[in-house]
Design an enzyme around this catalytic site. Structure first.
Site, PDB file in Angstrom:
ATOM      1  N   GLY A 159       0.849  -1.196   0.000  1.00 41.67           N
ATOM      2  CA  GLY A 159       0.000   0.000   0.000  1.00 41.67           C
ATOM      3  C   GLY A 159       0.883   1.244   0.000  1.00 41.67           C
ATOM      4  N   ARG A 160       0.440   2.246   0.733  1.00 40.03           N
ATOM      5  CA  ARG A 160       1.182   3.520   0.719  1.00 40.03           C
ATOM      6  C   ARG A 160       2.606   3.346   1.230  1.00 40.03           C
ATOM      7  NH1 ARG A 160      -3.906   4.305   2.750  1.00 40.03           N
ATOM      8  NH2 ARG A 160      -5.247   5.832   1.723  1.00 40.03           N
ATOM      9  N   ILE A 161       2.731   2.759   2.445  1.00 40.18           N
ATOM     10  CA  ILE A 161       4.060   2.651   3.058  1.00 40.18           C
ATOM     11  C   ILE A 161       4.898   1.613   2.310  1.00 40.18           C
ATOM     12  CG2 ILE A 161       5.318   2.093   5.184  1.00 40.18           C
ATOM     13  CD1 ILE A 161       2.775   3.150   6.706  1.00 40.18           C
ATOM     14  N   ARG A 181      -2.899  -8.109  -1.588  1.00 40.63           N
ATOM     15  CA  ARG A 181      -4.147  -8.785  -1.935  1.00 40.63           C
ATOM     16  C   ARG A 181      -4.366  -8.766  -3.451  1.00 40.63           C
ATOM     17  NH1 ARG A 181      -8.150  -6.179   2.395  1.00 40.63           N
ATOM     18  NH2 ARG A 181      -7.137  -4.338   1.544  1.00 40.63           N
ATOM     19  N   THR A 241       7.377  -2.801  10.612  1.00 38.13           N
ATOM     20  CA  THR A 241       6.964  -1.460  11.071  1.00 38.13           C
ATOM     21  C   THR A 241       5.444  -1.342  11.011  1.00 38.13           C
ATOM     22  OG1 THR A 241       7.222  -0.596   8.822  1.00 38.13           O
ATOM     23  CG2 THR A 241       9.076  -0.260  10.334  1.00 38.13           C
ATOM     24  N   ARG A 243       2.407  -3.871  12.419  1.00 36.92           N
ATOM     25  CA  ARG A 243       1.821  -4.170  13.729  1.00 36.92           C
ATOM     26  C   ARG A 243       2.442  -5.459  14.256  1.00 36.92           C
ATOM     27  NH1 ARG A 243       0.516   0.300  13.913  1.00 36.92           N
ATOM     28  NH2 ARG A 243      -1.545   1.235  14.214  1.00 36.92           N
ATOM     29  N   GLU A 272       2.510  -5.033  22.698  1.00 37.38           N
ATOM     30  CA  GLU A 272       3.023  -3.693  22.950  1.00 37.38           C
ATOM     31  C   GLU A 272       2.285  -3.010  24.098  1.00 37.38           C
ATOM     32  OE1 GLU A 272       3.851  -1.907  19.120  1.00 37.38           O
ATOM     33  OE2 GLU A 272       3.425   0.045  20.001  1.00 37.38           O
ATOM     34  N   HIS A 290       8.120   1.977  18.588  1.00 36.93           N
ATOM     35  CA  HIS A 290       7.004   2.417  17.730  1.00 36.93           C
ATOM     36  C   HIS A 290       7.193   3.872  17.265  1.00 36.93           C
ATOM     37  CE1 HIS A 290       2.591   1.321  16.766  1.00 36.93           C
ATOM     38  NE2 HIS A 290       3.057   2.178  15.866  1.00 36.93           N
ATOM     39  N   GLY A 292       7.530   4.861  13.959  1.00 36.30           N
ATOM     40  CA  GLY A 292       7.264   5.050  12.527  1.00 36.30           C
ATOM     41  C   GLY A 292       6.875   6.464  12.123  1.00 36.30           C
TER      42      GLY A 292
HETATM   43  N1  LIG Z   1       5.132   1.969  12.844  1.00 34.53           N
HETATM   44  C1  LIG Z   1       4.303   2.986  12.749  1.00 34.53           C
HETATM   45  O1  LIG Z   1       4.400   3.962  13.477  1.00 34.53           O
HETATM   46  C2  LIG Z   1       3.222   2.970  11.725  1.00 34.53           C
HETATM   47  C3  LIG Z   1       2.603   1.796  11.376  1.00 34.53           C
HETATM   48  N2  LIG Z   1       1.603   1.792  10.447  1.00 34.53           N
HETATM   49  C4  LIG Z   1       1.009   0.509  10.088  1.00 34.53           C
HETATM   50  O2  LIG Z   1       1.241   0.289   8.710  1.00 34.53           O
HETATM   51  C5  LIG Z   1       0.060  -0.231   8.128  1.00 34.53           C
HETATM   52  C6  LIG Z   1       0.046   0.066   6.648  1.00 34.53           C
HETATM   53  O3  LIG Z   1      -0.138   1.456   6.435  1.00 34.53           O
HETATM   54  P1  LIG Z   1      -0.422   2.039   4.966  1.00 34.53           P
HETATM   55  O4  LIG Z   1       0.618   1.586   4.033  1.00 34.53           O
HETATM   56  O5  LIG Z   1      -0.700   3.475   5.116  1.00 34.53           O
HETATM   57  O6  LIG Z   1      -1.780   1.265   4.623  1.00 34.53           O
HETATM   58  P2  LIG Z   1      -2.401   0.981   3.204  1.00 34.53           P
HETATM   59  O7  LIG Z   1      -3.834   0.681   3.445  1.00 34.53           O
HETATM   60  O8  LIG Z   1      -2.058   2.062   2.246  1.00 34.53           O
HETATM   61  O9  LIG Z   1      -1.648  -0.341   2.721  1.00 34.53           O
HETATM   62  C7  LIG Z   1      -1.850  -1.591   3.304  1.00 34.53           C
HETATM   63  C8  LIG Z   1      -1.695  -2.645   2.202  1.00 34.53           C
HETATM   64  O10 LIG Z   1      -1.778  -3.932   2.803  1.00 34.53           O
HETATM   65  C9  LIG Z   1      -2.528  -4.749   1.932  1.00 34.53           C
HETATM   66  N3  LIG Z   1      -3.083  -5.891   2.652  1.00 34.53           N
HETATM   67  C10 LIG Z   1      -4.150  -5.936   3.483  1.00 34.53           C
HETATM   68  N4  LIG Z   1      -4.349  -7.185   3.907  1.00 34.53           N
HETATM   69  C11 LIG Z   1      -3.384  -7.948   3.346  1.00 34.53           C
HETATM   70  C12 LIG Z   1      -3.064  -9.319   3.404  1.00 34.53           C
HETATM   71  N5  LIG Z   1      -3.816 -10.178   4.111  1.00 34.53           N
HETATM   72  N6  LIG Z   1      -1.999  -9.756   2.706  1.00 34.53           N
HETATM   73  C13 LIG Z   1      -1.272  -8.916   1.958  1.00 34.53           C
HETATM   74  N7  LIG Z   1      -1.526  -7.590   1.860  1.00 34.53           N
HETATM   75  C14 LIG Z   1      -2.579  -7.122   2.548  1.00 34.53           C
HETATM   76  C15 LIG Z   1      -3.601  -3.835   1.376  1.00 34.53           C
HETATM   77  O11 LIG Z   1      -4.155  -4.365   0.179  1.00 34.53           O
HETATM   78  C16 LIG Z   1      -2.783  -2.572   1.131  1.00 34.53           C
HETATM   79  O12 LIG Z   1      -2.189  -2.584  -0.148  1.00 34.53           O
HETATM   80  C17 LIG Z   1      -1.057   0.415   8.946  1.00 34.53           C
HETATM   81  O13 LIG Z   1      -2.239  -0.361   8.884  1.00 34.53           O
HETATM   82  C18 LIG Z   1      -0.477   0.468  10.331  1.00 34.53           C
HETATM   83  O14 LIG Z   1      -0.808  -0.704  11.026  1.00 34.53           O
HETATM   84  C19 LIG Z   1       1.198   2.936   9.830  1.00 34.53           C
HETATM   85  C20 LIG Z   1       1.781   4.122  10.146  1.00 34.53           C
HETATM   86  C21 LIG Z   1       2.829   4.257  11.129  1.00 34.53           C
HETATM   87  O1  LIG Z   2       1.249   3.007  14.203  1.00 36.97           O
HETATM   88  C1  LIG Z   2       0.883   4.107  13.931  1.00 36.97           C
HETATM   89  C2  LIG Z   2      -0.185   4.366  13.034  1.00 36.97           C
HETATM   90  O2  LIG Z   2      -0.413   5.543  12.714  1.00 36.97           O
HETATM   91  O3  LIG Z   2      -0.859   3.407  12.641  1.00 36.97           O
END
Ligand SMILES: NC(=O)C1=CN([C@@H]2O[C@H](COP(=O)(O)OP(=O)(O)OC[C@H]3O[C@@H](n4cnc5c(N)ncnc54)[C@H](O)[C@@H]3O)[C@@H](O)[C@H]2O)C=CC1
Ligand SMILES: O=CC(=O)O
Length: 328
Positions: A159-161, A181, A241, A243, A272, A290, A292
């Site tokens: 996805g985005r990250i 997916r 990074t 969950r 956590e 944590h 990120g």
């Molecule tokens: N360490 C930190 O501080 C941070 C952690 N995060 C975590 O990163 C995650 C991802 O963030 P974004 O990239 O913004 O989300 P996003 O929604 O843009 O990307 C998530 C991707 O995962 C894919 N996905 C979902 N279920 C799946 C599966 N079973 N198998 C394979 N791919 C699957 C989705 O299709 C999507 O492409 C967040 O949900 C959050 O938990 C986000 C921001 C900061």
């Molecule tokens: O883990 C941080 C988030 O924004 O999700």
């Protein structure tokens, strides 16, 4: 006559400028202690808030949401991940849930790349040697890590990250592979030179570095199970990074005990803020608290995003970052 202000309850301190703006716009109640709310505090907050601004440390499960007062219309999460909120329960009560994606993407991808570099080049271990006054001079065979250039990075969750990390990895000469997916668009795949693997197990067995970047959902709990960890190459590096729940942490520790991995970099943990004791004190494991999205800029932008979501709702429109169950 001025319009009535929405009652907005914050569960934690937010950046000063964000709190100031929230107080200008709404009847905002701050948590000046900055301590995570207890379950009782949260249960009371959802009895008086029209809009709750929680963070990842607030567990808004079905029972808590069922106990909310009818005045609660919106949960405007400060953060991207929403696994701490029972979205189905909120939707069933007609409560809108929003998050703050996008504005923390680059920062979180930076941190994932830092962990990949940190583990592969033994940066923390090396820094600790110098800090302890134990550096005795350069040696041809000492403290050698793993080269990244030309190696295969497997991203789970493109996805985005995931995509932002892929751009960084490409610049470091890595070959980008991913499991998602569904495949990304041809244009993005071409830009990133990225190869899609429908079969996660097959991808895991062939990668030098694995990065987890998908959300925690019912489907992804222990996505990196003992069986899948056993598929990884003995020189592989695992970085998370996303969950902590995505990895069976006990199985990861067992793999480290068996020297079945080169190293591990974690920004998130299964229970956590508790960290599995078996992960501590290992020279090939880098653990971060944590971090990120922890830049001044991202946290300000996340606050602005929360405000934009509430304002849009207040003006009778669909908030830009509305989370619906089908997205998860
Ligand atoms: N360490 C930190 O501080 C941070 C952690 N995060 C975590 O990163 C995650 C991802 O963030 P974004 O990239 O913004 O989300 P996003 O929604 O843009 O990307 C998530 C991707 O995962 C894919 N996905 C979902 N279920 C799946 C599966 N079973 N198998 C394979 N791919 C699957 C989705 O299709 C999507 O492409 C967040 O949900 C959050 O938990 C986000 C921001 C900061
Ligand atoms: O883990 C941080 C988030 O924004 O999700």
């Amino acid at each position: 006559m001025s319009a009535r202000k929405l009652k907005v309850v914050l569960t934690r301190r937010l950046p000063d400028a964000v709190e100031t703006r929230l107080r200008e716009l709404f009847d905002a109640e701050l948590n000046l202690t900055d301590r995570p709310m207890s379950r009782d505090d949260l249960a009371a907050a959802v009895q008086r808030a029209e809009v709750l601004i929680p963070t990842i440390t607030d567990h808004l499960d079905a029972e808590l949401i069922a106990g909310a007062g009818d005045q609660l219309k919106m949960i405007a999460n400060f953060g991207a991940g929403v696994d701490h909120i029972d979205i189905d329960a909120a939707v069933a009560r007609g409560i809108i849930v929003t998050n703050t994606p996008g504005v923390l993407t680059e920062d979180t991808a930076d941190l994932a790349m830092s962990l990949i570099l940190g583990v592969s080049r033994r940066i923390v271990e090396g820094a600790n040697v110098v800090a302890a006054g134990q550096f005795e001079g350069w040696s041809p065979t000492w403290m050698c890590g793993r080269k990244l250039w030309g190696k295969r990075l497997g991203i789970v969750g493109m996805g985005r990250i995931g995509q932002a990390l892929a751009r960084r990895a490409k610049a470091f000469g890595m070959q980008v592979h991913y499991h998602n997916r569904k495949p990304v668009s041809d244009m993005i795949a071409e830009e990133l030179g990225a190869t899609w693997w429908d079969d996660l197990d097959q991808m895991l067995a062939r990668m030098d570095v694995i990065s987890l970047n998908c959300p925690a959902t019912r489907d992804t709990h222990h996505l990196l199970s003992a069986e899948r960890i056993a598929r990884l190459q003995p020189h592989a590096i695992v970085v998370n990074t996303a969950r902590g729940e995505l990895i069976d942490e006990a199985a990861l520790v067992e793999a480290l005990d068996r020297r079945a991995l080169f190293g591990v970099g974690l920004d998130v943990f299964e229970h956590e803020p508790a960290v599995h004791p078996g992960l501590m004190g290992r020279s090939n494991v880098v653990l971060l608290p944590h971090l990120g999205s922890a830049t001044i800029e991202a946290r300000q932008d996340m606050g602005d995003r929360v405000i934009a979501n509430i304002m849009t709702y207040q003006n009778g429109h669909r908030p830009p970052d509305r989370v619906i169950p089908a997205m998860l």
